[in-house]
Design an enzyme around this catalytic site. Sequence first.
Site, PDB file in Angstrom:
ATOM      1  N   CYS A   1      -5.431   0.737   6.460  1.00  0.00           N
ATOM      2  CA  CYS A   1      -5.539   2.444   6.288  1.00  0.00           C
ATOM      3  C   CYS A   1      -6.747   2.841   5.659  1.00  0.00           C
ATOM      4  CB  CYS A   1      -4.578   2.964   5.731  1.00  0.00           C
ATOM      5  SG  CYS A   1      -4.125   2.801   3.922  1.00  0.00           S
TER       6      CYS A   1
ATOM      7  N   CYS B   1       0.308   3.227   3.556  1.00  0.00           N
ATOM      8  CA  CYS B   1       0.746   2.642   4.884  1.00  0.00           C
ATOM      9  C   CYS B   1       1.924   1.767   4.888  1.00  0.00           C
ATOM     10  CB  CYS B   1      -0.202   2.203   5.695  1.00  0.00           C
ATOM     11  SG  CYS B   1      -1.242   0.689   4.943  1.00  0.00           S
TER      12      CYS B   1
ATOM     13  N   CYS C   1       0.844  -1.184   0.002  1.00  0.00           N
ATOM     14  CA  CYS C   1      -0.062   0.014  -0.082  1.00  0.00           C
ATOM     15  C   CYS C   1       0.995   1.349   0.023  1.00  0.00           C
ATOM     16  CB  CYS C   1      -0.933  -0.051   1.337  1.00  0.00           C
ATOM     17  SG  CYS C   1      -2.064   1.412   1.395  1.00  0.00           S
TER      18      CYS C   1
ATOM     19  N   CYS D   1      -7.219  -0.896   1.379  1.00  0.00           N
ATOM     20  CA  CYS D   1      -6.417  -1.702   2.101  1.00  0.00           C
ATOM     21  C   CYS D   1      -6.927  -1.714   3.570  1.00  0.00           C
ATOM     22  CB  CYS D   1      -5.022  -0.689   2.433  1.00  0.00           C
ATOM     23  SG  CYS D   1      -3.869  -1.102   3.711  1.00  0.00           S
TER      24      CYS D   1
ATOM     25  N   CYS E   1      -8.329  -5.945  -9.786  1.00  0.00           N
ATOM     26  CA  CYS E   1      -7.969  -5.002 -10.677  1.00  0.00           C
ATOM     27  C   CYS E   1      -7.372  -3.732 -10.010  1.00  0.00           C
ATOM     28  CB  CYS E   1      -8.923  -4.677 -11.487  1.00  0.00           C
ATOM     29  SG  CYS E   1      -8.650  -3.361 -12.782  1.00  0.00           S
TER      30      CYS E   1
END
Length: 143
Positions: free
Chosen positions: A107, A58, A55, A104, A128
């Site tokens: 976060c 984070c 991510c 995510c 995707c």
Amino acid sequence: MSHDSDDKTYPYQKDDAELRRRLTPMQYEVTQHAATERAFTGEYTDTEDAGIYKCVVCSTPLFESGAKFHSGCGWPSYFKPLNGEVIDEKIDHMHGMVRVEVRCNHCGAHLGHVFEDGPRDKTGLRYCINSAALNFESRPEKE
């Protein structure tokens, strides 16, 4: 598990001013406002190196390169996340469609969407994901 509301509290609380300083405008719009980068323009669309996709907000590890495949859709595609705990799925009714948004789970950053048209010999799923929502950490290939 899909969530219909936007009221989930994520463990990592983001500071908007810090994110605006640290992220590119595209990364910010994608992760914070569910924007979508143009097809075939993302940095990781054709990346084939071994490693982990994390991510961009984070640094939570999200996808392994071994789960990446060429779907032809114009965005990086994966048939599964690193594990079932790293992503959050939410029903998305934007743009007159019903889709499953992928975020995510640490976060809440918007990553992309998941569809049921992935490789049938794997999971049948296609995550995707916007390149702008990811950072790539290369790792040596296992022998």
